[in-house]
Write a protein that holds these residues in place. Sequence first.
Motif, PDB file in Angstrom:
ATOM      1  N   ALA A  39       0.756  -1.211  -0.163  1.00  0.00           N
ATOM      2  CA  ALA A  39       0.037  -0.130   0.082  1.00  0.00           C
ATOM      3  C   ALA A  39       0.949   1.159   0.000  1.00  0.00           C
ATOM      4  CB  ALA A  39      -1.194  -0.041   1.170  1.00  0.00           C
ATOM      5  N   LEU A  40       1.864   1.286   0.690  1.00  0.00           N
ATOM      6  CA  LEU A  40       2.752   2.050   0.800  1.00  0.00           C
ATOM      7  C   LEU A  40       3.540   2.828  -0.526  1.00  0.00           C
ATOM      8  CD1 LEU A  40       4.775   4.016   2.833  1.00  0.00           C
ATOM      9  CD2 LEU A  40       6.356   2.314   2.419  1.00  0.00           C
ATOM     10  N   LEU A  41       4.038   1.635  -1.266  1.00  0.00           N
ATOM     11  CA  LEU A  41       4.640   1.874  -2.399  1.00  0.00           C
ATOM     12  C   LEU A  41       3.635   2.170  -3.658  1.00  0.00           C
ATOM     13  CD1 LEU A  41       7.493  -0.777  -1.766  1.00  0.00           C
ATOM     14  CD2 LEU A  41       7.712   1.772  -1.838  1.00  0.00           C
ATOM     15  N   ALA A  42       2.384   2.041  -3.413  1.00  0.00           N
ATOM     16  CA  ALA A  42       1.341   2.650  -4.437  1.00  0.00           C
ATOM     17  C   ALA A  42       1.618   4.020  -4.715  1.00  0.00           C
ATOM     18  CB  ALA A  42       0.185   2.120  -4.229  1.00  0.00           C
ATOM     19  N   THR A  43       1.919   5.005  -3.472  1.00  0.00           N
ATOM     20  CA  THR A  43       2.189   6.237  -3.339  1.00  0.00           C
ATOM     21  C   THR A  43       3.304   6.726  -3.318  1.00  0.00           C
ATOM     22  OG1 THR A  43       1.598   6.224  -1.232  1.00  0.00           O
ATOM     23  CG2 THR A  43      -0.004   6.720  -2.553  1.00  0.00           C
ATOM     24  N   GLU A  44       4.265   6.116  -2.570  1.00  0.00           N
ATOM     25  CA  GLU A  44       5.644   6.421  -2.532  1.00  0.00           C
ATOM     26  C   GLU A  44       6.669   5.842  -3.323  1.00  0.00           C
ATOM     27  OE1 GLU A  44       7.045   8.663  -0.534  1.00  0.00           O
ATOM     28  OE2 GLU A  44       5.091   9.143   0.817  1.00  0.00           O
ATOM     29  N   GLN A  45       7.567   6.426  -3.861  1.00  0.00           N
ATOM     30  CA  GLN A  45       8.709   5.673  -4.775  1.00  0.00           C
ATOM     31  C   GLN A  45       9.919   5.315  -3.698  1.00  0.00           C
ATOM     32  OE1 GLN A  45       9.930   7.622  -8.357  1.00  0.00           O
ATOM     33  NE2 GLN A  45       8.403   6.374  -9.502  1.00  0.00           N
ATOM     34  N   ALA A  46      10.456   4.136  -4.251  1.00  0.00           N
ATOM     35  CA  ALA A  46      11.752   3.562  -3.663  1.00  0.00           C
ATOM     36  C   ALA A  46      12.650   3.107  -4.603  1.00  0.00           C
ATOM     37  CB  ALA A  46      11.463   2.790  -2.489  1.00  0.00           C
ATOM     38  N   ASP A  47      13.996   3.445  -4.322  1.00  0.00           N
ATOM     39  CA  ASP A  47      15.026   2.576  -5.194  1.00  0.00           C
ATOM     40  C   ASP A  47      14.842   1.032  -4.844  1.00  0.00           C
ATOM     41  OD1 ASP A  47      15.699   4.966  -6.668  1.00  0.00           O
ATOM     42  OD2 ASP A  47      16.609   5.582  -4.782  1.00  0.00           O
ATOM     43  N   VAL A  48      14.786   0.931  -3.571  1.00  0.00           N
ATOM     44  CA  VAL A  48      15.039  -0.554  -2.904  1.00  0.00           C
ATOM     45  C   VAL A  48      14.106  -0.705  -1.852  1.00  0.00           C
ATOM     46  CG1 VAL A  48      16.761  -2.281  -1.909  1.00  0.00           C
ATOM     47  CG2 VAL A  48      17.709  -0.676  -3.578  1.00  0.00           C
ATOM     48  N   ALA A  49      13.290  -1.588  -1.902  1.00  0.00           N
ATOM     49  CA  ALA A  49      12.485  -2.071  -0.776  1.00  0.00           C
ATOM     50  C   ALA A  49      13.346  -3.339   0.126  1.00  0.00           C
ATOM     51  CB  ALA A  49      11.139  -2.725  -1.226  1.00  0.00           C
ATOM     52  N   ILE A  50      13.189  -3.028   1.459  1.00  0.00           N
ATOM     53  CA  ILE A  50      13.923  -4.182   2.067  1.00  0.00           C
ATOM     54  C   ILE A  50      12.633  -5.048   2.678  1.00  0.00           C
ATOM     55  CG2 ILE A  50      15.371  -4.500   4.236  1.00  0.00           C
ATOM     56  CD1 ILE A  50      16.746  -2.078   3.516  1.00  0.00           C
ATOM     57  N   GLU A  67       6.858 -10.600  -4.738  1.00  0.00           N
ATOM     58  CA  GLU A  67       6.028 -10.947  -6.145  1.00  0.00           C
ATOM     59  C   GLU A  67       5.068  -9.916  -6.792  1.00  0.00           C
ATOM     60  OE1 GLU A  67       4.415 -14.760  -5.638  1.00  0.00           O
ATOM     61  OE2 GLU A  67       6.327 -15.773  -5.749  1.00  0.00           O
ATOM     62  N   ARG A  68       4.236  -9.593  -5.820  1.00  0.00           N
ATOM     63  CA  ARG A  68       3.486  -8.405  -6.245  1.00  0.00           C
ATOM     64  C   ARG A  68       4.171  -7.336  -6.700  1.00  0.00           C
ATOM     65  NH1 ARG A  68      -0.146  -7.692  -1.290  1.00  0.00           N
ATOM     66  NH2 ARG A  68      -1.586  -6.379  -2.797  1.00  0.00           N
ATOM     67  N   LEU A  69       5.162  -6.834  -5.666  1.00  0.00           N
ATOM     68  CA  LEU A  69       5.856  -5.629  -6.117  1.00  0.00           C
ATOM     69  C   LEU A  69       6.662  -5.635  -7.258  1.00  0.00           C
ATOM     70  CD1 LEU A  69       7.159  -4.916  -2.468  1.00  0.00           C
ATOM     71  CD2 LEU A  69       5.496  -3.514  -3.549  1.00  0.00           C
ATOM     72  N   GLU A  75      11.294  -2.176 -11.741  1.00  0.00           N
ATOM     73  CA  GLU A  75      12.635  -1.579 -11.778  1.00  0.00           C
ATOM     74  C   GLU A  75      13.130  -1.347 -10.318  1.00  0.00           C
ATOM     75  OE1 GLU A  75       9.787   1.244 -10.416  1.00  0.00           O
ATOM     76  OE2 GLU A  75       9.875   0.241 -12.558  1.00  0.00           O
ATOM     77  N   MET A  76      12.256  -1.485  -9.175  1.00  0.00           N
ATOM     78  CA  MET A  76      12.597  -1.241  -7.874  1.00  0.00           C
ATOM     79  C   MET A  76      13.397  -2.573  -7.576  1.00  0.00           C
ATOM     80  SD  MET A  76      10.116  -0.574  -4.721  1.00  0.00           S
ATOM     81  CE  MET A  76       9.294  -2.239  -4.951  1.00  0.00           C
ATOM     82  N   GLY A  77      14.574  -2.138  -6.623  1.00  0.00           N
ATOM     83  CA  GLY A  77      15.318  -3.426  -6.086  1.00  0.00           C
ATOM     84  C   GLY A  77      14.731  -4.153  -4.924  1.00  0.00           C
ATOM     85  N   LEU A  78      15.155  -5.094  -4.602  1.00  0.00           N
ATOM     86  CA  LEU A  78      14.519  -5.922  -3.510  1.00  0.00           C
ATOM     87  C   LEU A  78      15.573  -6.594  -2.623  1.00  0.00           C
ATOM     88  CD1 LEU A  78      11.571  -7.745  -5.698  1.00  0.00           C
ATOM     89  CD2 LEU A  78      11.184  -5.717  -4.047  1.00  0.00           C
ATOM     90  N   LEU A  79      15.477  -6.332  -1.273  1.00  0.00           N
ATOM     91  CA  LEU A  79      16.713  -6.862  -0.546  1.00  0.00           C
ATOM     92  C   LEU A  79      15.540  -7.684   0.527  1.00  0.00           C
ATOM     93  CD1 LEU A  79      19.173  -7.466   0.955  1.00  0.00           C
ATOM     94  CD2 LEU A  79      18.998  -5.150   1.784  1.00  0.00           C
ATOM     95  N   PHE A  80      16.108  -9.025   0.504  1.00  0.00           N
ATOM     96  CA  PHE A  80      15.427  -9.798   1.179  1.00  0.00           C
ATOM     97  C   PHE A  80      16.475  -9.965   2.677  1.00  0.00           C
ATOM     98  CE2 PHE A  80      13.554 -10.957  -2.487  1.00  0.00           C
ATOM     99  CZ  PHE A  80      12.061 -11.006  -2.257  1.00  0.00           C
ATOM    100  N   ASP A  99      17.571 -10.025 -11.299  1.00  0.00           N
ATOM    101  CA  ASP A  99      18.573  -8.881 -11.233  1.00  0.00           C
ATOM    102  C   ASP A  99      17.712  -7.864 -10.215  1.00  0.00           C
ATOM    103  OD1 ASP A  99      17.470  -7.951 -14.547  1.00  0.00           O
ATOM    104  OD2 ASP A  99      16.137  -8.046 -12.673  1.00  0.00           O
ATOM    105  N   GLY A 100      18.803  -6.972  -9.727  1.00  0.00           N
ATOM    106  CA  GLY A 100      18.216  -5.818  -8.779  1.00  0.00           C
ATOM    107  C   GLY A 100      17.588  -6.711  -7.495  1.00  0.00           C
ATOM    108  N   ILE A 101      18.508  -7.556  -6.978  1.00  0.00           N
ATOM    109  CA  ILE A 101      17.794  -8.335  -6.116  1.00  0.00           C
ATOM    110  C   ILE A 101      18.706  -9.034  -4.939  1.00  0.00           C
ATOM    111  CG2 ILE A 101      17.530 -10.933  -6.995  1.00  0.00           C
ATOM    112  CD1 ILE A 101      14.547 -10.720  -6.315  1.00  0.00           C
ATOM    113  N   GLY A 102      18.302  -9.435  -3.529  1.00  0.00           N
ATOM    114  CA  GLY A 102      19.475  -9.457  -2.690  1.00  0.00           C
ATOM    115  C   GLY A 102      18.890 -10.331  -1.679  1.00  0.00           C
ATOM    116  N   TYR A 103      19.524 -11.426  -0.935  1.00  0.00           N
ATOM    117  CA  TYR A 103      19.137 -12.078   0.253  1.00  0.00           C
ATOM    118  C   TYR A 103      20.321 -12.118   1.248  1.00  0.00           C
ATOM    119  CZ  TYR A 103      17.901 -16.602   2.487  1.00  0.00           C
ATOM    120  OH  TYR A 103      17.600 -17.324   3.400  1.00  0.00           O
ATOM    121  N   ARG A 104      19.944 -11.424   2.314  1.00  0.00           N
ATOM    122  CA  ARG A 104      21.185 -11.725   3.195  1.00  0.00           C
ATOM    123  C   ARG A 104      20.793 -11.822   4.643  1.00  0.00           C
ATOM    124  NH1 ARG A 104      26.341  -8.426   2.745  1.00  0.00           N
ATOM    125  NH2 ARG A 104      26.931  -9.976   3.640  1.00  0.00           N
ATOM    126  N   LEU A 105      21.694 -12.268   5.573  1.00  0.00           N
ATOM    127  CA  LEU A 105      21.289 -12.323   6.804  1.00  0.00           C
ATOM    128  C   LEU A 105      21.049 -11.338   7.746  1.00  0.00           C
ATOM    129  CD1 LEU A 105      23.849 -15.532   8.077  1.00  0.00           C
ATOM    130  CD2 LEU A 105      21.275 -15.469   8.118  1.00  0.00           C
TER     131      LEU A 105
END
Lengths: 221, 194
Positions: A39-50, A67-69, A75-80, A99-105
């Motif tokens: 819901a937040l990202l429907a109105t706000e823009q982010a380069d990366v979502a954590i 998946e939905r995002l 184009e938005m990066g995703l960090l899990f 691409d533009g995706i990450g998985y970290r502890l």
Amino acid sequence: MRVALAEDGALFREGLLMLLKAAGHEIVGAVAGGDELYALLATEQADVAILDIRMPPEPDGGLTTAERLRAVHPEMGLLFLSHYAESHYLMRILQIGTDGIGYRLKEKVGSVEVLTDTLDRIAAGEIVIEPVLAKRLVERPRGNKKDAVSTLSEREIDVLRLMAEGRSNNGIAGQLFVTPKAVEKHIANIFSKLGLHTDASEHHRRVLAVLTYLRSQRGVG
Amino acid sequence: MGLGADRWRRRIRLERQLHDGASLRISALSLRLGLLRPDDDRFERAVGELQDELHAVLDELRAVANEIYPALLDEAGLGAALRELVDQAGMRATVRADEERFGAAVEGAAYFTVRDCLLAAADSAVHPGPVEVTVRRDGADLVLSLRGVTACHAEHVHDHARPLGGSVLVAAHGSATESTPVDGRTITVRIPCE
């Protein structure tokens, strides 16, 4: 960098917010679940979502939300972030995107330098994988002799492992103390040994190489 | 040894693991934090070392949590959890299981059965080769088969499967003989779900 954050643990969320601010990032929002983030990202823009992997909607709201995002903001990066570094989740993450995706502890992004490096690489379109996971996947010896990956030399395996961590050619060269030209040569050999065709783009082949490699390590029978 | 003794031994081991591992490390960290002075020229390095130490504590806590009940087993079921186990421990085994769910108790029993057998097989000097693990549903039962283990591993199987009313069959090349210790072959476990 503009960053959005979804994490249901208030303590960790607050800590990460402090670290993000200290690193000079702009926080467009910090919420406790996947639906709120969407819901937040429907109105706000982010380069990366954590995203925390294990958060509402249960059991793995981070993945379903991502998946939905990815579908609406490709184009938005995703960090899990997760408490566990597991190949099971890595496979699911790579199905969401390569691409533009990450998985970290969670605990491993505990400094301004590491956090910023991780975010920068994701924003630049790279895959960032928790090193312990990439290492485990690469070093696992398997009995399957026919496996294409087993035809790679030790040095080529080193290169592939660093590719699996999402490193660029220059990054790999730096880690192995060789020239970027030498890295290119190793990568060309890896592509050819794994039978990846030259008509695919370089980036596409990198991803295929990493996936072939990861699959070969899973021993799925 | 009575039924269930193994569970209590497991609890004692976990308590020791928490006490000798994470708790001691955290106590030491507390002391070292008390010694930290911001004007010390080794301040940054000391903070880095303390973070490394915290990472080690987290690794130990993850290990204990996995001993209690693996998070992945709860979230994604036996197939995912067993593949992860084989992956992380670098065991020589393949896992065949679809995404079917059997409930927490049965899945837990099946998971620890396989884990104990694989650990024992990895320790065994005369281990013949890779173990094939198969999980499937047969009517109201979960059927678990371990191919390529030795008959002495059946002991681990009994510990986990019996409390749930499970039955264990040790077979050599297809000819099954109930609880006859034949070396090398297939252990089949059948656990009723509900």
